[in-house]
Motif scaffolding. Structure first.
Motif, mmCIF file in Angstrom:
data_model
loop_
_atom_site.group_PDB
_atom_site.id
_atom_site.type_symbol
_atom_site.label_atom_id
_atom_site.label_comp_id
_atom_site.label_asym_id
_atom_site.label_seq_id
_atom_site.Cartn_x
_atom_site.Cartn_y
_atom_site.Cartn_z
ATOM 1 N N ARG A 269 0.759 -1.356 0.082
ATOM 2 C CA ARG A 269 0.123 -0.098 -0.036
ATOM 3 C C ARG A 269 0.952 1.176 0.133
ATOM 4 N NH1 ARG A 269 -1.223 1.813 5.959
ATOM 5 N NH2 ARG A 269 -2.730 2.964 4.797
ATOM 6 N N ASP A 270 0.519 2.161 -0.724
ATOM 7 C CA ASP A 270 0.811 3.314 -0.481
ATOM 8 C C ASP A 270 0.166 4.547 0.307
ATOM 9 O OD1 ASP A 270 1.794 6.217 -1.087
ATOM 10 O OD2 ASP A 270 2.318 5.849 -3.322
ATOM 11 N N GLU A 271 0.659 4.640 1.612
ATOM 12 C CA GLU A 271 0.047 5.518 2.633
ATOM 13 C C GLU A 271 -0.360 6.996 1.847
ATOM 14 O OE1 GLU A 271 0.802 4.961 6.900
ATOM 15 O OE2 GLU A 271 2.839 3.959 6.045
ATOM 16 N N ALA A 272 0.453 7.580 1.393
ATOM 17 C CA ALA A 272 0.386 8.929 0.818
ATOM 18 C C ALA A 272 -0.966 8.770 -0.132
ATOM 19 C CB ALA A 272 1.463 9.437 0.029
ATOM 20 N N ASP A 274 -3.303 6.569 0.083
ATOM 21 C CA ASP A 274 -4.499 6.381 0.864
ATOM 22 C C ASP A 274 -5.072 7.707 1.742
ATOM 23 O OD1 ASP A 274 -4.439 3.712 0.108
ATOM 24 O OD2 ASP A 274 -3.827 3.095 2.047
ATOM 25 N N ILE A 275 -4.101 8.621 1.913
ATOM 26 C CA ILE A 275 -4.387 9.679 2.594
ATOM 27 C C ILE A 275 -5.163 10.450 1.597
ATOM 28 C CG2 ILE A 275 -3.574 11.595 3.552
ATOM 29 C CD1 ILE A 275 -1.379 9.968 4.669
ATOM 30 N N SER A 276 -4.709 10.804 0.280
ATOM 31 C CA SER A 276 -5.265 11.620 -0.536
ATOM 32 C C SER A 276 -6.675 11.116 -0.987
ATOM 33 C CB SER A 276 -4.512 11.600 -2.121
ATOM 34 O OG SER A 276 -4.530 10.261 -2.701
ATOM 35 N N LEU A 277 -6.938 9.773 -0.720
ATOM 36 C CA LEU A 277 -8.316 9.207 -0.881
ATOM 37 C C LEU A 277 -9.221 9.333 0.197
ATOM 38 C CD1 LEU A 277 -7.815 6.271 -3.111
ATOM 39 C CD2 LEU A 277 -8.439 8.410 -4.034
ATOM 40 N N GLY A 278 -8.555 9.607 1.389
ATOM 41 C CA GLY A 278 -9.463 9.609 2.569
ATOM 42 C C GLY A 278 -9.594 8.358 3.276
ATOM 43 N N VAL A 279 -8.825 7.383 2.842
ATOM 44 C CA VAL A 279 -8.965 5.856 3.182
ATOM 45 C C VAL A 279 -8.071 5.778 4.681
ATOM 46 C CG1 VAL A 279 -8.218 3.351 2.829
ATOM 47 C CG2 VAL A 279 -9.036 5.095 0.532
ATOM 48 N N ILE A 280 -8.914 5.201 5.415
ATOM 49 C CA ILE A 280 -8.263 4.848 6.888
ATOM 50 C C ILE A 280 -8.349 3.471 6.774
ATOM 51 C CG2 ILE A 280 -8.972 5.147 9.199
ATOM 52 C CD1 ILE A 280 -10.669 7.524 8.732
ATOM 53 N N ASN A 281 -6.991 3.124 7.555
ATOM 54 C CA ASN A 281 -6.891 1.757 7.806
ATOM 55 C C ASN A 281 -7.227 1.414 9.000
ATOM 56 O OD1 ASN A 281 -5.472 -0.633 7.841
ATOM 57 N ND2 ASN A 281 -3.711 0.038 8.838
ATOM 58 N N THR A 282 -8.173 0.481 8.991
ATOM 59 C CA THR A 282 -8.946 -0.204 10.036
ATOM 60 C C THR A 282 -8.554 -1.392 10.385
ATOM 61 O OG1 THR A 282 -10.604 -1.286 8.701
ATOM 62 C CG2 THR A 282 -11.301 0.957 9.498
ATOM 63 N N SER A 283 -7.482 -1.919 10.081
ATOM 64 C CA SER A 283 -6.861 -3.119 10.432
ATOM 65 C C SER A 283 -6.401 -3.302 11.745
ATOM 66 C CB SER A 283 -5.774 -3.565 9.281
ATOM 67 O OG SER A 283 -4.743 -3.086 9.666
ATOM 68 N N HIS A 288 -1.709 5.542 10.214
ATOM 69 C CA HIS A 288 -0.970 6.981 9.953
ATOM 70 C C HIS A 288 -1.275 8.206 10.816
ATOM 71 C CE1 HIS A 288 0.561 10.073 7.381
ATOM 72 N NE2 HIS A 288 1.353 9.188 6.808
ATOM 73 N N ALA A 289 -0.311 8.609 11.194
ATOM 74 C CA ALA A 289 -0.449 9.767 12.202
ATOM 75 C C ALA A 289 -1.393 10.727 11.840
ATOM 76 C CB ALA A 289 0.869 10.472 12.492
ATOM 77 N N ASP A 290 -1.383 10.985 10.309
ATOM 78 C CA ASP A 290 -2.327 12.200 9.938
ATOM 79 C C ASP A 290 -3.911 11.662 9.868
ATOM 80 O OD1 ASP A 290 -0.158 13.549 9.444
ATOM 81 O OD2 ASP A 290 -0.101 13.016 7.164
ATOM 82 N N LEU A 291 -3.996 10.254 10.389
ATOM 83 C CA LEU A 291 -5.570 10.092 10.106
ATOM 84 C C LEU A 291 -5.984 9.622 11.633
ATOM 85 C CD1 LEU A 291 -5.214 7.482 7.235
ATOM 86 C CD2 LEU A 291 -6.106 9.820 7.214
ATOM 87 N N VAL A 292 -5.072 9.939 12.556
ATOM 88 C CA VAL A 292 -5.536 9.746 13.979
ATOM 89 C C VAL A 292 -6.332 11.094 14.431
ATOM 90 C CG1 VAL A 292 -4.743 9.225 16.278
ATOM 91 C CG2 VAL A 292 -3.582 8.261 14.526
#
Length: 292
Positions: A269-272, A274-283, A288-292
């Motif tokens: 996965r490419d975290e950057a 995912d962030i641009s899509l607003g995808v949050i990792n729920t596993s 990612h710190a930017d999504l907390v």
């Protein structure tokens, strides 16, 4: 005629003449031979068609294709009327073999490559006992005096890698070191320890609280307080460790596929992105710190 002249010329030159193939005329074959030939031909067609369909199906499934190799291995196997009894809470590794009149108690574990063969007598494994990788446990029908010689292993026992237990008794809370051999009729008493590589000969009794080692094994010394405490700790740690292996070994094929997908996602996965899509990792495995 041409074949006859060629054969004659070869013989004249001293060359070996290969035998002629038998006649392929169907009129000279018996009905049974004709039926066999037809079945062989049709059977080959079916097998080739099946193999082609298998390859096509695997190509269509892609990474989800599962190619099963023929294996006769059965982890838990009866022998005639002798059936193993394994507690639901016990762990038996997929590559282990538990055969015949064998019982394995709750919380116990039989690790990879271990063999427990209860064919001519019984094997009893207590609770929270670990039979580690490559260990062989066998029995004897009886000794020269006619006494029965099963193998009995008590509760909270640790049996190290590649040990050999043959028609002996290991009492509660004992430890048998890696590569040790315990022979027919020997008794390792509760709370004792047999050193790695030791040979405990037939009929020997290892007393409680003692350390035996060597070949043949002899008393080395009394166990220290720390060593006595370690005996139970060893059994407890292996019981806990086995539960993780049991959970993995009991997974269904569908669960394994899901795990593979998740692992592939987490490693590629490419975290950057995912962030641009607003995808949050729920596993819960990688936030990612930017999504907390």
């Amino acid at each position: 005629a041409c074949s006859a002249r060629a054969d004659t010329g070869n013989r004249a030159r001293g060359q070996r003449v290969p035998p002629r193939p038998p006649s392929l005329s169907l009129g000279r074959e018996s009905p049974a031979a004709m039926a066999t030939s037809v079945l062989r031909t049709v059977g080959g067609m079916f097998r080739e068609s099946g193999a082609a369909l298998e390859r096509l199906g695997m190509a269509m499934q892609g990474k989800y294709a599962f190619q099963e190799q023929l294996s006769r291995h059965r982890t838990i196997m009866g022998l005639g009327d002798k059936l193993p009894s394994v507690d639901a809470d016990a762990f038996v590794a997929p590559s282990a073999s538990v055969v015949g009149d064998v019982s394995v108690g709750a919380g116990s574990s039989v690790w990879y490559g271990a063999v427990l063969r209860g064919d001519v007598n019984s094997i009893r494994i207590g609770c929270n006992t670990n039979i580690q990788d490559g260990t062989v446990v066998h029995v004897a029908k009886h000794n020269v005096k006619g006494s029965l010689l099963p193998t009995i292993v008590g509760d909270n026992v640790t049996v190290g890698h590649k040990a050999m237990l043959h028609a002996c008794t290991i009492e509660d809370g004992a430890l048998v070191g890696m590569g040790a051999t315990i022979m027919d009729g020997a008794v390792v008493k509760s709370g004792s320890m047999v050193a790695a590589g030791a040979l405990v000969t037939s009929g020997t009794e290892v007393a409680s609280g003692q350390l035996w080692g060597g070949s043949p094994a002899k008393l080395m010394r009394e166990l220290t307080a720390e060593e006595k405490a370690f005996l139970n700790v060893s059994a407890e740690e292996y019981t806990a460790l086995a539960q993780g292996h049991k959970t993995e070994a009991d997974k269904s094929f569908e669960t394994l596929l899901a795990d593979m997908d998740e692992q592939e996602y987490l490693t590629t996965r490419d975290e950057a992105y995912d962030i641009s899509l607003g995808v949050i990792n729920t596993s819960g495995k990688k936030e990612h710190a930017d999504l907390v």
